[in-house]
Design a protein around this motif. Structure first.
Motif, PDB file in Angstrom:
ATOM      1  N   GLN A 313       0.831  -1.211   0.000  1.00  0.00           N
ATOM      2  CA  GLN A 313       0.000   0.000   0.000  1.00  0.00           C
ATOM      3  C   GLN A 313       0.866   1.261   0.000  1.00  0.00           C
ATOM      4  O   GLN A 313       0.532   2.253  -0.664  1.00  0.00           O
ATOM      5  CB  GLN A 313      -0.924  -0.004   1.216  1.00  0.00           C
ATOM      6  N   ILE A 314       1.954   1.236   0.750  1.00  0.00           N
ATOM      7  CA  ILE A 314       2.865   2.385   0.791  1.00  0.00           C
ATOM      8  C   ILE A 314       3.436   2.642  -0.592  1.00  0.00           C
ATOM      9  O   ILE A 314       3.496   3.790  -1.068  1.00  0.00           O
ATOM     10  CB  ILE A 314       3.996   2.139   1.807  1.00  0.00           C
ATOM     11  N   ILE A 315       3.871   1.585  -1.264  1.00  0.00           N
ATOM     12  CA  ILE A 315       4.476   1.716  -2.594  1.00  0.00           C
ATOM     13  C   ILE A 315       3.458   2.219  -3.609  1.00  0.00           C
ATOM     14  O   ILE A 315       3.770   3.066  -4.457  1.00  0.00           O
ATOM     15  CB  ILE A 315       5.083   0.364  -3.025  1.00  0.00           C
ATOM     16  N   ASP A 316       2.234   1.730  -3.528  1.00  0.00           N
ATOM     17  CA  ASP A 316       1.189   2.211  -4.446  1.00  0.00           C
ATOM     18  C   ASP A 316       0.956   3.710  -4.274  1.00  0.00           C
ATOM     19  O   ASP A 316       0.778   4.439  -5.260  1.00  0.00           O
ATOM     20  CB  ASP A 316      -0.123   1.454  -4.204  1.00  0.00           C
ATOM     21  N   ALA A 317       0.953   4.177  -3.028  1.00  0.00           N
ATOM     22  CA  ALA A 317       0.661   5.586  -2.768  1.00  0.00           C
ATOM     23  C   ALA A 317       1.853   6.493  -3.050  1.00  0.00           C
ATOM     24  O   ALA A 317       1.701   7.558  -3.656  1.00  0.00           O
ATOM     25  CB  ALA A 317       0.217   5.755  -1.313  1.00  0.00           C
ATOM     26  N   ILE A 369       6.441  10.001  14.140  1.00  0.00           N
ATOM     27  CA  ILE A 369       7.098   9.475  12.935  1.00  0.00           C
ATOM     28  C   ILE A 369       7.907  10.614  12.335  1.00  0.00           C
ATOM     29  O   ILE A 369       7.342  11.632  11.918  1.00  0.00           O
ATOM     30  CB  ILE A 369       6.089   8.973  11.887  1.00  0.00           C
ATOM     31  N   ASP A 370       9.226  10.480  12.311  1.00  0.00           N
ATOM     32  CA  ASP A 370      10.085  11.496  11.698  1.00  0.00           C
ATOM     33  C   ASP A 370      10.341  11.130  10.244  1.00  0.00           C
ATOM     34  O   ASP A 370      10.616   9.968   9.909  1.00  0.00           O
ATOM     35  CB  ASP A 370      11.412  11.598  12.452  1.00  0.00           C
ATOM     36  N   ALA A 371      10.269  12.140   9.365  1.00  0.00           N
ATOM     37  CA  ALA A 371      10.463  11.921   7.934  1.00  0.00           C
ATOM     38  C   ALA A 371      11.040  13.166   7.297  1.00  0.00           C
ATOM     39  O   ALA A 371      10.867  14.286   7.803  1.00  0.00           O
ATOM     40  CB  ALA A 371       9.141  11.553   7.263  1.00  0.00           C
ATOM     41  N   THR A 379       4.149  11.328   2.043  1.00  0.00           N
ATOM     42  CA  THR A 379       3.116  10.386   1.627  1.00  0.00           C
ATOM     43  C   THR A 379       3.267   9.060   2.356  1.00  0.00           C
ATOM     44  O   THR A 379       2.281   8.481   2.853  1.00  0.00           O
ATOM     45  CB  THR A 379       3.181  10.154   0.111  1.00  0.00           C
ATOM     46  N   MET A 380       4.486   8.564   2.424  1.00  0.00           N
ATOM     47  CA  MET A 380       4.718   7.298   3.119  1.00  0.00           C
ATOM     48  C   MET A 380       4.320   7.387   4.587  1.00  0.00           C
ATOM     49  O   MET A 380       3.679   6.477   5.132  1.00  0.00           O
ATOM     50  CB  MET A 380       6.197   6.910   2.992  1.00  0.00           C
ATOM     51  N   ALA A 381       4.708   8.479   5.223  1.00  0.00           N
ATOM     52  CA  ALA A 381       4.378   8.658   6.637  1.00  0.00           C
ATOM     53  C   ALA A 381       2.867   8.701   6.847  1.00  0.00           C
ATOM     54  O   ALA A 381       2.335   8.133   7.822  1.00  0.00           O
ATOM     55  CB  ALA A 381       5.029   9.936   7.168  1.00  0.00           C
ATOM     56  N   GLU A 382       2.160   9.351   5.941  1.00  0.00           N
ATOM     57  CA  GLU A 382       0.702   9.444   6.073  1.00  0.00           C
ATOM     58  C   GLU A 382       0.042   8.081   5.898  1.00  0.00           C
ATOM     59  O   GLU A 382      -0.931   7.762   6.594  1.00  0.00           O
ATOM     60  CB  GLU A 382       0.163  10.450   5.052  1.00  0.00           C
ATOM     61  N   VAL A 383       0.569   7.268   4.989  1.00  0.00           N
ATOM     62  CA  VAL A 383       0.010   5.923   4.810  1.00  0.00           C
ATOM     63  C   VAL A 383       0.259   5.087   6.060  1.00  0.00           C
ATOM     64  O   VAL A 383      -0.643   4.381   6.548  1.00  0.00           O
ATOM     65  CB  VAL A 383       0.615   5.245   3.565  1.00  0.00           C
ATOM     66  N   THR A 395      -0.508   8.382  15.831  1.00  0.00           N
ATOM     67  CA  THR A 395       0.831   8.895  15.541  1.00  0.00           C
ATOM     68  C   THR A 395       0.784  10.358  15.159  1.00  0.00           C
ATOM     69  O   THR A 395      -0.245  10.872  14.708  1.00  0.00           O
ATOM     70  CB  THR A 395       1.497   8.112  14.390  1.00  0.00           C
ATOM     71  N   GLN A 396       1.932  11.007  15.323  1.00  0.00           N
ATOM     72  CA  GLN A 396       2.128  12.395  14.895  1.00  0.00           C
ATOM     73  C   GLN A 396       3.319  12.415  13.951  1.00  0.00           C
ATOM     74  O   GLN A 396       4.387  11.863  14.263  1.00  0.00           O
ATOM     75  CB  GLN A 396       2.418  13.287  16.096  1.00  0.00           C
ATOM     76  N   ILE A 397       3.173  13.049  12.795  1.00  0.00           N
ATOM     77  CA  ILE A 397       4.237  13.086  11.787  1.00  0.00           C
ATOM     78  C   ILE A 397       5.058  14.365  11.956  1.00  0.00           C
ATOM     79  O   ILE A 397       4.503  15.465  11.986  1.00  0.00           O
ATOM     80  CB  ILE A 397       3.653  13.015  10.367  1.00  0.00           C
ATOM     81  N   ASN A 398       6.368  14.214  12.053  1.00  0.00           N
ATOM     82  CA  ASN A 398       7.289  15.351  12.105  1.00  0.00           C
ATOM     83  C   ASN A 398       8.117  15.362  10.827  1.00  0.00           C
ATOM     84  O   ASN A 398       8.910  14.438  10.599  1.00  0.00           O
ATOM     85  CB  ASN A 398       8.233  15.243  13.307  1.00  0.00           C
ATOM     86  N   VAL A 399       7.918  16.376   9.976  1.00  0.00           N
ATOM     87  CA  VAL A 399       8.721  16.481   8.748  1.00  0.00           C
ATOM     88  C   VAL A 399       9.848  17.470   8.983  1.00  0.00           C
ATOM     89  O   VAL A 399       9.668  18.500   9.632  1.00  0.00           O
ATOM     90  CB  VAL A 399       7.856  16.897   7.539  1.00  0.00           C
ATOM     91  N   GLN A 400      11.029  17.148   8.445  1.00  0.00           N
ATOM     92  CA  GLN A 400      12.217  17.955   8.696  1.00  0.00           C
ATOM     93  C   GLN A 400      13.034  18.106   7.426  1.00  0.00           C
ATOM     94  O   GLN A 400      13.047  17.199   6.578  1.00  0.00           O
ATOM     95  CB  GLN A 400      13.077  17.276   9.768  1.00  0.00           C
ATOM     96  N   ASP A 401      13.741  19.234   7.312  1.00  0.00           N
ATOM     97  CA  ASP A 401      14.637  19.396   6.179  1.00  0.00           C
ATOM     98  C   ASP A 401      15.846  18.478   6.363  1.00  0.00           C
ATOM     99  O   ASP A 401      16.072  17.908   7.430  1.00  0.00           O
ATOM    100  CB  ASP A 401      15.056  20.853   5.988  1.00  0.00           C
ATOM    101  N   SER A 402      16.639  18.336   5.306  1.00  0.00           N
ATOM    102  CA  SER A 402      17.717  17.344   5.329  1.00  0.00           C
ATOM    103  C   SER A 402      18.758  17.649   6.401  1.00  0.00           C
ATOM    104  O   SER A 402      19.284  16.729   7.041  1.00  0.00           O
ATOM    105  CB  SER A 402      18.391  17.247   3.961  1.00  0.00           C
TER     106      SER A 402
END
Length: 526
Positions: A313-317, A369-371, A379-383, A395-402
């Protein structure tokens, strides 16, 4: 992290690789970011450089630049099969399991008046990795010392056989040779010079670096070898590959990787004057869990998370179905690849609920979830967030720059690692399984081993596999190592992705068999 010696079979890995040439006919005028004084190559990179010392580098995007500004004894040959060829060496030979003799080409000069490259520079470059306890010292494995036998001649002496020597050590990052004189003047003790190279020896030099904007390479006036294909190379860091796609379509790039999610769209609507090619990938993508975080201390909870995640499902999304699920860290065609994982690719919600019940139910507080802050990772984190919600885990998603993300699990960067819980990660690979497992030994805890996985049997298998000459025995060791990782519940393997690229007609890109660029060998017209 971040190849095979010629003669070691790579055909099985490459058999499934599609080389699709999709071309259109007209070229948009596009915008030009820089005035072109000579031949200028404009390319993208998935992250900005942050370490140009080959003895202490981190990440493959640094190696992309180091390949252009330094020299190695041998280097990878562009193409569809993993081979190496001579670079700084005039000759090199493995005379027995632990001795490799070499002779340098004469007349290779370091910039800044630092003189000619000699065997003393080779000795200094290789031994300093161990002397200063480099984070990539494992690439040199059982190196004992380098014996200088003449101005240009020497012998690399190992304590024991080391299978990855020709596939990783010599042609990749730590194989680059630096000037002993220049480094000692710059650092006093020969240690890490970071982002300030004191001398160059390749066909290019670093003219300018503007963090998070571009890397500008120009021809090295002291270079006496074959002239490179371009007068200048401009590398633009772009965390989100879709941003690079838009820059290419606007005419601001000549070459870029493209996302798997865009590949299907481009097949039916190729940008003008463009060639698209597909390469297999050695990357591995997984969801990791911090074993030392109190919220994840229960193995049953970790296994509930493992079984709740459906990689298909992750790969499809996230990849529009253009990638295959991974069965572990080691890609198909490499020694140690597993045909099936211990945890089903598609997961098992009933089994996940059983593990969750054994853990006493879901955590009271949402897990994080850090991404990376890029479309595919969000997208992967949301799936994954939705999949875990199916069994009652919030869960709570934390997005970060590189810049923030790639120091997340490092103890040297502070205490952030203590708060990290779930993390979506991707490591680069080279075609020897050692390069996958080396980051998960106990010594890497708090460096690149962010799950803080520590297992004595794993460490022993990893060490023994480095010198094991029997191919099947070695492969079984690596399969067992992945089993041990998965048994902790701290790893859910997702995919190896793929490496589609696009470039202007007339450009002659030089790519490794996994699609990674070798900018030093790019040629043609853009």
């Amino acid at each position: 992290m971040t190849a095979n010696k010629p003669g070691i079979g790579r055909r099985a890995f490459l058999r499934g690789a599609a080389a699709t040439g999709l071309a259109a006919t007209t070229m948009p005028l596009g915008s030009r970011i820089w005035a072109q004084s000579g031949k200028v190559l404009r390319v993208s990179s998935y992250a900005d450089i942050d370490a140009l010392d080959p003895g202490f580098y981190q990440n493959g995007y640094n190696v992309d630049v180091m390949n252009c500004i330094y020299s190695k004894l041998v280097r990878y040959v562009p193409g569809r099969e993993w081979e190496w060829e001579l670079e700084a060496a005039e000759a090199i030979e493995q005379v027995d399991d632990t001795h490799i003799t070499f002779k340098l080409k004469e007349g290779l000069m370091f910039t800044g008046g630092h003189g000619e490259m000699t065997a003393e520079d080779v000795k200094f470059s290789f031994e300093r990795v161990l002397e200063h306890d480099s984070p990539v010292k494992s690439d040199w494995g059982p190196l004992d010392h380098v014996e200088v036998t003449g101005k240009y001649e020497g012998t690399i002496v190992l304590k024991e056989p080391f299978q990855p020597l020709w596939s990783i050590t010599l042609p990749y990052g730590t194989g680059h040779i630096v000037s002993k004189k220049a480094v000692m003047e710059a650092t006093e003790n020969g240690g890490n010079f970071g982002m300030e190279p004191p001398a160059f020896s390749g066909p290019y030099i670093l003219e300018e670096w503007k963090p998070n904007q571009y890397v500008h390479l120009v021809r090295n006036p002291d270079w006496k070898g074959e002239a490179p294909g371009f007068d200048e190379i401009r590398i633009l860091p772009m965390d989100d590959t879709k941003t690079a796609e838009r820059a290419y379509e606007a005419g601001d790039l000549d070459y870029t990787e493209i996302t798997l999610s865009s590949l299907a769209q481009y097949r039916g609507n190729v940008p003008a004057n463009t060639v698209i090619e597909e390469y297999p990938s050695l990357y591995y993508v997984w969801l990791g869990m911090n074993l030392d975080n109190p919220a994840l201390g229960d193995e049953n909870l970790r296994k509930a998370i493992q079984y709740a995640i459906n990689a298909e499902q992750i790969i499809d999304a996230a990849y529009f179905g253009e990638a295959a699920p991974a069965t572990g860290m080691i890609a198909p065609g490499l020694p140690g690849h597993r045909e099936t994982p211990s945890v089903p690719v598609a997961g098992d919600l009933d089994k996940a609920r059983e593990y969750l019940e054994a853990a006493g139910g879901p955590p009271a507080e949402p897990l994080t979830i850090d991404a990376l802050n890029a479309t595919v990772w969000k997208t992967m984190a949301e799936v994954i967030q939705a999949q875990l919600a199916q069994i009652g885990i919030q869960t709570q998603i934390n997005v970060q720059d590189s810049g923030s993300f790639w120091t997340l699990g490092m103890e040297s960067e502070g205490d952030r690692w203590k708060d990290m819980q779930l993390v979506l990660n991707r490591f680069s690979m080279l075609p020897d399984p050692y390069y996958a497992t080396s980051w998960f030994v106990t010594d890497q805890v708090g460096i690149w081993n962010w799950e803080r996985f520590s297992n004595a049997e794993f460490d022993e298998l990893h060490a023994n596999a480095l010198s094991e000459a029997d191919g099947e025995k070695r492969a079984e060791m690596y399969r067992k190592m992945q089993d041990l990782m998965e048994a902790t519940g701290a790893y859910k393997f997702i995919t190896h992705e793929g490496t589609p690229v696009m470039y202007r007609e007339g450009l002659e890109p030089a790519l490794r068999p996994d699609g990674r660029p070798l900018f030093i060998d790019f040629d043609g017209e853009v």
